[in-house]
Design an enzyme around this catalytic site. Structure first.
Site, short mmCIF file in Angstrom:
data_model
loop_
_atom_site.label_atom_id
_atom_site.label_comp_id
_atom_site.label_asym_id
_atom_site.label_seq_id
_atom_site.Cartn_x
_atom_site.Cartn_y
_atom_site.Cartn_z
N LYS A 160 53.50 36.08 55.82
CA LYS A 160 54.74 36.21 55.08
C LYS A 160 55.89 35.69 55.94
CE LYS A 160 52.89 38.28 51.52
NZ LYS A 160 52.99 37.78 50.13
N ASP A 214 54.06 32.28 52.99
CA ASP A 214 54.49 32.76 51.68
C ASP A 214 55.89 33.35 51.81
OD1 ASP A 214 54.83 33.96 49.21
OD2 ASP A 214 52.97 35.13 49.29
N GLU A 241 53.95 29.09 49.78
CA GLU A 241 53.80 29.78 48.50
C GLU A 241 55.13 30.41 48.09
OE1 GLU A 241 51.05 33.53 47.05
OE2 GLU A 241 50.19 32.02 48.40
N GLU A 292 51.99 33.58 41.12
CA GLU A 292 51.74 35.01 40.94
C GLU A 292 52.80 35.69 40.07
OE1 GLU A 292 53.13 37.62 44.61
OE2 GLU A 292 52.19 35.76 45.32
N ASP A 346 47.25 35.17 38.41
CA ASP A 346 47.26 36.61 38.66
C ASP A 346 46.64 37.29 37.44
OD1 ASP A 346 49.10 38.89 40.38
OD2 ASP A 346 48.49 39.40 38.34
N HIS A 357 45.93 34.81 43.18
CA HIS A 357 46.68 35.85 43.87
C HIS A 357 45.94 37.17 43.75
CE1 HIS A 357 49.85 39.13 43.60
NE2 HIS A 357 49.96 38.70 44.84
#
Length: 441
Positions: free
Chosen positions: A220, A248, A274, A301, A324, A351
């Site tokens: 992240k 992400d 992402e 997602e 998702d 996801h």
């Protein structure tokens, strides 16, 4: 005649914020939660269908109420008629002349509808005594396209084109099923990369991921560029040059900052970025993709329906997409999205960062491999190592790969004890937690 006799809902929340599991630049303190639904029937052996919507805490009561509001649309229906025409069942909900005003086909009500649709697919797979991936993969091409609503898609994917894709794959289904059972499906892991983790925990978990056989990890990013540079450098040193590393941003940036930020991370050989910006900004993703080439761009997602996925693909805005299992209108809409991706030649990396999402989305990816694309080595399903113990049929990971589920259904059923423990606000954990908080005050 078997009948759906009840739609049962539960607001289930887990205190993942305590350890910062799931933390990212936009969601620093998530409590992984589920608006959980059960379709009860009067069929033999307590036949039921299970589904859920994933949320991250506050608002899960709103999501649960939206699911409960659908009871009048499903209670009293014939189980056999629902199973025989899952396309008609989905359209009964998505095309309701008054509920559509709450979307259409987006937001809280659309996710609620998706959970109920998924529960119906779970019910159908259980009735057929098959895991859902196999149930989908053994439908004929005609049966599969009958589940899909092609409205708003025909400029990008027609029914005939979808049939051609499915018919082309049909002769290879048996061989692909055997390959899937023997080899499993590739996974990548986000478990080392939560933003709230210390550097030491990041490095330790990254090394463990490589030792466990994962070929890709994800970090992240997005809160502070210097922190991201440091963390990427630590992770790259821990995993070495041969393991892929994605990042992400969870929608943190505007277009310009996304381009500038990613240029500073490019030295770490990023597998993809992402959700660099708003999930609704198709043109923004296209601009970012152009601005950071050759780093691949991904989103999905939070993409709210098949129409936005269509636009992302038509605009050349993404190099790969996430689906998702609990964001869009259930299995039906995800099948449409998978076929769109196949038509445009875009890879799908599902996801799964949330309670129950690994359990659900593995079935969709595996059905895609068997019945649609025949591809899995150039893609992977996300894996996070949280909360699987609360499910009766938890995911099985071996050497960095998902093993194909064998238990009938969609793997969505939770242990009754977990529901009793973590239902909000009356479950035992939350009652005791509130009492402890009051005592401290």
């Amino acid at each position: 005649m078997r009948t759906i006799i009840a739609l049962e809902t539960h607001d289930v929340r887990f205190p993942t914020s305590r350890e910062l599991d799931g933390s990212d630049a936009m969601n620093p303190d998530p409590d992984y939660s589920a608006a959980y639904v059960v379709l009860r029937t009067d069929g033999a052996e307590d036949l039921a269908g299970y589904g859920l919507v994933f949320t991250i805490g506050r608002g899960n009561d709103v999501q649960t109420a939206a699911v409960a509001a659908l009871a009048e649309h499903v209670v009293g229906l014939s189980v056999d008629k629902v199973i025989a025409d899952l396309g008609a069942f989905a359209r009964r909900l998505t095309n309701d002349s008054q509920l559509r005003w709450l979307g259409p086909e987006k937001g809280v009500m659309h996710m609620a509808i998706g959970a109920v649709i998924n529960a119906a697919w779970d019910l159908a797979a259980r009735a057929a005594n098959k895991p859902l991936w196999r149930f989908i993969a053994e439908l004929t091409p005609e049966q599969l396209v009958d589940t899909i609503d092609f409205r708003y898609l025909s400029d990008a994917l027609t029914r005939d084109e979808a049939l051609a894709i499915l018919r082309d794959a049909q002769p290879q289904r048996a061989a692909r099923t055997a390959t899937l059972i023997e080899q499993g499906y590739p996974a990548y892991t986000t478990s080392p990369g939560w933003l709230g983790y210390s550097d030491e925990k990041l490095v330790r978990l990254a090394k463990e991921a490589v030792a466990d056989g994962f070929r890709t990890i994800k970090l992240k990013v997005g809160a502070n560029v210097q922190d991201d540079i440091r963390r990427c450098r630590l992770a790259r040193a821990a995993i070495g040059p041969d393991i892929a590393m994605a990042v992400d941003a969870n929608q943190r940036w505007d277009v310009g900052p996304a381009i500038d930020w990613m240029r500073q991370l490019a030295e770490f050989d990023i597998a993809w970025i992402e959700e660099p910006t708003s999930p609704d900004d198709v043109l923004g993703h296209a601009a970012i993709r152009q601005g950071i080439t050759p780093v691949p761009v991904s989103t999905g997602e939070h993409t709210q329906n098949r129409v936005v996925f269509k636009q992302l693909l038509q605009a050349g805005a993404v190099d790969l997409i996430q689906i998702d299992a609990a964001r869009v209108g259930g299995v039906n809409e995800n099948l449409a999205i998978l076929l769109l991706a196949a038509k445009f030649g875009v890879r799908v990396f599902p996801h799964a960062g949330g309670v129950g999402l690994c359990e659900l989305v593995q079935h969709l990816a595996m059905a895609d491999f068997v019945a649609i694309t025949g591809k899995m080595e150039d893609r992977a399903i996300e894996f996070v190592d949280h909360l699987h113990q609360h499910f009766l049929d938890p995911v099985r990971i071996q050497h960095g790969r998902y093993l194909a589920p064998e238990v009938p259904g969609f793997s969505a059923e939770m242990h009754p004890a977990s529901i009793a423990e973590f239902s909000y606000p009356d479950g035992r954990f939350w009652v005791e937690d509130l009492a402890a908080s009051k005592a401290k005050a």
